[in-house]
Motif scaffolding. Structure first.
Motif, PDB file in Angstrom:
ATOM      1  N   ARG A   1       0.807  -1.211   0.000  1.00  0.00           N
ATOM      2  CA  ARG A   1       0.000   0.000   0.000  1.00  0.00           C
ATOM      3  C   ARG A   1       0.842   1.263   0.000  1.00  0.00           C
ATOM      4  O   ARG A   1       0.444   2.267  -0.601  1.00  0.00           O
ATOM      5  N   ILE A   2       1.986   1.223   0.643  1.00  0.00           N
ATOM      6  CA  ILE A   2       2.898   2.361   0.559  1.00  0.00           C
ATOM      7  C   ILE A   2       3.279   2.608  -0.899  1.00  0.00           C
ATOM      8  O   ILE A   2       3.286   3.744  -1.384  1.00  0.00           O
ATOM      9  N   GLY A   3       3.579   1.534  -1.612  1.00  0.00           N
ATOM     10  CA  GLY A   3       3.923   1.671  -3.025  1.00  0.00           C
ATOM     11  C   GLY A   3       2.766   2.162  -3.862  1.00  0.00           C
ATOM     12  O   GLY A   3       2.932   3.019  -4.741  1.00  0.00           O
ATOM     13  N   GLU A   4       1.577   1.632  -3.602  1.00  0.00           N
ATOM     14  CA  GLU A   4       0.400   2.031  -4.369  1.00  0.00           C
ATOM     15  C   GLU A   4       0.068   3.501  -4.139  1.00  0.00           C
ATOM     16  O   GLU A   4      -0.222   4.236  -5.090  1.00  0.00           O
ATOM     17  N   LEU A   5       0.137   3.939  -2.889  1.00  0.00           N
ATOM     18  CA  LEU A   5      -0.158   5.342  -2.585  1.00  0.00           C
ATOM     19  C   LEU A   5       0.891   6.272  -3.170  1.00  0.00           C
ATOM     20  O   LEU A   5       0.564   7.348  -3.696  1.00  0.00           O
ATOM     21  N   SER A   6       2.148   5.864  -3.124  1.00  0.00           N
ATOM     22  CA  SER A   6       3.222   6.736  -3.603  1.00  0.00           C
ATOM     23  C   SER A   6       3.175   6.953  -5.109  1.00  0.00           C
ATOM     24  O   SER A   6       3.779   7.896  -5.619  1.00  0.00           O
ATOM     25  N   ARG A   7       2.445   6.104  -5.830  1.00  0.00           N
ATOM     26  CA  ARG A   7       2.308   6.308  -7.273  1.00  0.00           C
ATOM     27  C   ARG A   7       1.376   7.465  -7.605  1.00  0.00           C
ATOM     28  O   ARG A   7       1.396   7.975  -8.732  1.00  0.00           O
ATOM     29  N   ILE A   8       0.562   7.898  -6.652  1.00  0.00           N
ATOM     30  CA  ILE A   8      -0.311   9.055  -6.870  1.00  0.00           C
ATOM     31  C   ILE A   8       0.518  10.314  -6.652  1.00  0.00           C
ATOM     32  O   ILE A   8       0.905  10.638  -5.531  1.00  0.00           O
TER      33      ILE A   8
ATOM     34  N   LEU B   1       2.746   7.791   5.880  1.00  0.00           N
ATOM     35  CA  LEU B   1       3.036   6.617   6.701  1.00  0.00           C
ATOM     36  C   LEU B   1       2.136   6.579   7.933  1.00  0.00           C
ATOM     37  O   LEU B   1       1.680   5.507   8.347  1.00  0.00           O
ATOM     38  N   GLY B   2       1.857   7.741   8.518  1.00  0.00           N
ATOM     39  CA  GLY B   2       0.985   7.796   9.681  1.00  0.00           C
ATOM     40  C   GLY B   2      -0.425   7.339   9.373  1.00  0.00           C
ATOM     41  O   GLY B   2      -1.075   6.678  10.199  1.00  0.00           O
ATOM     42  N   VAL B   3      -0.919   7.672   8.187  1.00  0.00           N
ATOM     43  CA  VAL B   3      -2.249   7.216   7.778  1.00  0.00           C
ATOM     44  C   VAL B   3      -2.235   5.713   7.512  1.00  0.00           C
ATOM     45  O   VAL B   3      -3.100   4.966   7.996  1.00  0.00           O
ATOM     46  N   LEU B   4      -1.247   5.255   6.761  1.00  0.00           N
ATOM     47  CA  LEU B   4      -1.209   3.842   6.385  1.00  0.00           C
ATOM     48  C   LEU B   4      -0.973   2.937   7.590  1.00  0.00           C
ATOM     49  O   LEU B   4      -1.527   1.835   7.661  1.00  0.00           O
ATOM     50  N   CYS B   5      -0.181   3.378   8.543  1.00  0.00           N
ATOM     51  CA  CYS B   5       0.024   2.568   9.747  1.00  0.00           C
ATOM     52  C   CYS B   5      -1.228   2.547  10.609  1.00  0.00           C
ATOM     53  O   CYS B   5      -1.518   1.528  11.256  1.00  0.00           O
ATOM     54  N   ALA B   6      -1.984   3.640  10.620  1.00  0.00           N
ATOM     55  CA  ALA B   6      -3.265   3.627  11.327  1.00  0.00           C
ATOM     56  C   ALA B   6      -4.219   2.637  10.666  1.00  0.00           C
ATOM     57  O   ALA B   6      -4.912   1.873  11.350  1.00  0.00           O
ATOM     58  N   VAL B   7      -4.253   2.641   9.333  1.00  0.00           N
ATOM     59  CA  VAL B   7      -5.089   1.680   8.603  1.00  0.00           C
ATOM     60  C   VAL B   7      -4.668   0.258   8.943  1.00  0.00           C
ATOM     61  O   VAL B   7      -5.497  -0.605   9.256  1.00  0.00           O
ATOM     62  N   GLU B   8      -3.363   0.008   8.905  1.00  0.00           N
ATOM     63  CA  GLU B   8      -2.863  -1.345   9.174  1.00  0.00           C
ATOM     64  C   GLU B   8      -3.131  -1.773  10.615  1.00  0.00           C
ATOM     65  O   GLU B   8      -3.472  -2.936  10.873  1.00  0.00           O
ATOM     66  N   ALA B   9      -2.997  -0.851  11.561  1.00  0.00           N
ATOM     67  CA  ALA B   9      -3.263  -1.183  12.957  1.00  0.00           C
ATOM     68  C   ALA B   9      -4.711  -1.611  13.150  1.00  0.00           C
ATOM     69  O   ALA B   9      -5.005  -2.623  13.806  1.00  0.00           O
ATOM     70  N   VAL B  10      -5.633  -0.834  12.558  1.00  0.00           N
ATOM     71  CA  VAL B  10      -7.049  -1.171  12.688  1.00  0.00           C
ATOM     72  C   VAL B  10      -7.354  -2.490  11.993  1.00  0.00           C
ATOM     73  O   VAL B  10      -8.069  -3.350  12.540  1.00  0.00           O
TER      74      VAL B  10
ATOM     75  N   VAL C   1     -13.423   4.024  16.934  1.00  0.00           N
ATOM     76  CA  VAL C   1     -12.104   4.397  16.421  1.00  0.00           C
ATOM     77  C   VAL C   1     -12.298   5.031  15.055  1.00  0.00           C
ATOM     78  O   VAL C   1     -13.045   4.507  14.217  1.00  0.00           O
ATOM     79  N   GLU C   2     -11.646   6.150  14.829  1.00  0.00           N
ATOM     80  CA  GLU C   2     -11.707   6.814  13.529  1.00  0.00           C
ATOM     81  C   GLU C   2     -10.301   6.975  12.972  1.00  0.00           C
ATOM     82  O   GLU C   2      -9.434   7.564  13.626  1.00  0.00           O
ATOM     83  N   VAL C   3     -10.090   6.445  11.775  1.00  0.00           N
ATOM     84  CA  VAL C   3      -8.862   6.724  11.039  1.00  0.00           C
ATOM     85  C   VAL C   3      -9.079   8.032  10.287  1.00  0.00           C
ATOM     86  O   VAL C   3     -10.068   8.181   9.566  1.00  0.00           O
ATOM     87  N   VAL C   4      -8.173   8.983  10.468  1.00  0.00           N
ATOM     88  CA  VAL C   4      -8.342  10.296   9.850  1.00  0.00           C
ATOM     89  C   VAL C   4      -7.193  10.584   8.894  1.00  0.00           C
ATOM     90  O   VAL C   4      -6.045  10.233   9.154  1.00  0.00           O
ATOM     91  N   ALA C   5      -7.529  11.207   7.767  1.00  0.00           N
ATOM     92  CA  ALA C   5      -6.537  11.748   6.834  1.00  0.00           C
ATOM     93  C   ALA C   5      -6.797  13.246   6.748  1.00  0.00           C
ATOM     94  O   ALA C   5      -7.756  13.685   6.102  1.00  0.00           O
TER      95      ALA C   5
END
Length: 211
Positions: free
Chosen positions: A11-18, A90-99, A113-117
């Protein structure tokens, strides 16, 4: 709780392509690229049963659990021009992964729990740093909707282009709606590297307020 490292790396790779080019990423706040990043992350969370909401400042919230004050986890998806792949994202993606890891383990949340961007936290485009989080907590400077970027586009116009009303002050969260906030962030300095430590818990931080 077992973290799926392969899923996180993918997902880090997928997001970084944007907005990505080589090792750098350019996703300015309130732009089409930042919106595409929100849509991508929101899709991942919706597929796990989250209730999605975007406020008038274009902040994205993905809620797990019922009513009541929530624990917020996350960071921002915008970047500075030619920025790194990890600052904020990374903070968003790690929150997603934690949940997701908690859900995979069958955990029941005692609180919502709310994941926020947060939107436009870097403030490069309009010169208003911490825009999204400031809007959510009633800390925006006066007249912020009228501020313009180098192309003459105002904050209000940029928000309307994303489908919002153009009034970011309407994004303020109700008092008492948040019980805690946790954000994982890369260290923008050498201390952890010099100490040979992979992680540090922050006890104090500079508070920035734009008046």
């Amino acid at each position: 709780m077992k973290v799926d490292r392969e899923r996180l790396a993918r997902r880090i790779g997928e997001l970084s392509r944007i907005g990505g080019r080589g090792d750098a990423v350019s996703r300015l706040g309130l732009s089409a690229e930042e919106e595409a990043a929100r849509q991508l992350v929101g899709g991942w969370l919706r597929s796990r049963g989250a209730s999605l909401r975007r406020d008038p400042a274009a902040n994205l919230f993905a809620r797990f659990g019922g009513d009541g004050p929530a624990v917020l986890l996350g960071s921002h998806l915008d970047s500075v021009p030619e920025g790194g792949r990890f600052d904020g994202a990374l903070g968003v993606l790690c929150a997603v992964e934690a949940v997701e890891s908690l859900l995979d383990a069958g955990t029941t949340f005692r609180r919502p729990v709310e994941v926020v961007a947060w939107a436009d936290e870097e403030g490069v485009r309009f010169g208003v740093g911490l825009f999204g989080s400031s809007a959510a907590f009633g800390r925006l400077p006066p007249g912020v909707a009228d501020r313009r970027d180098r192309d003459g586009v105002s904050v209000a116009e940029a928000l309307r282009a994303l489908g919002e009303t153009g009034d970011p002050t309407a994004a303020r969260r109700p008092d008492g709606s948040t019980v805690a906030y946790l954000e994982l962030h890369i260290e923008q300095g050498p201390r952890l590297e010099r100490a040979g430590r992979p992680l540090g818990v922050v006890s104090d931080i500079v508070g920035i307020y734009h008046a």
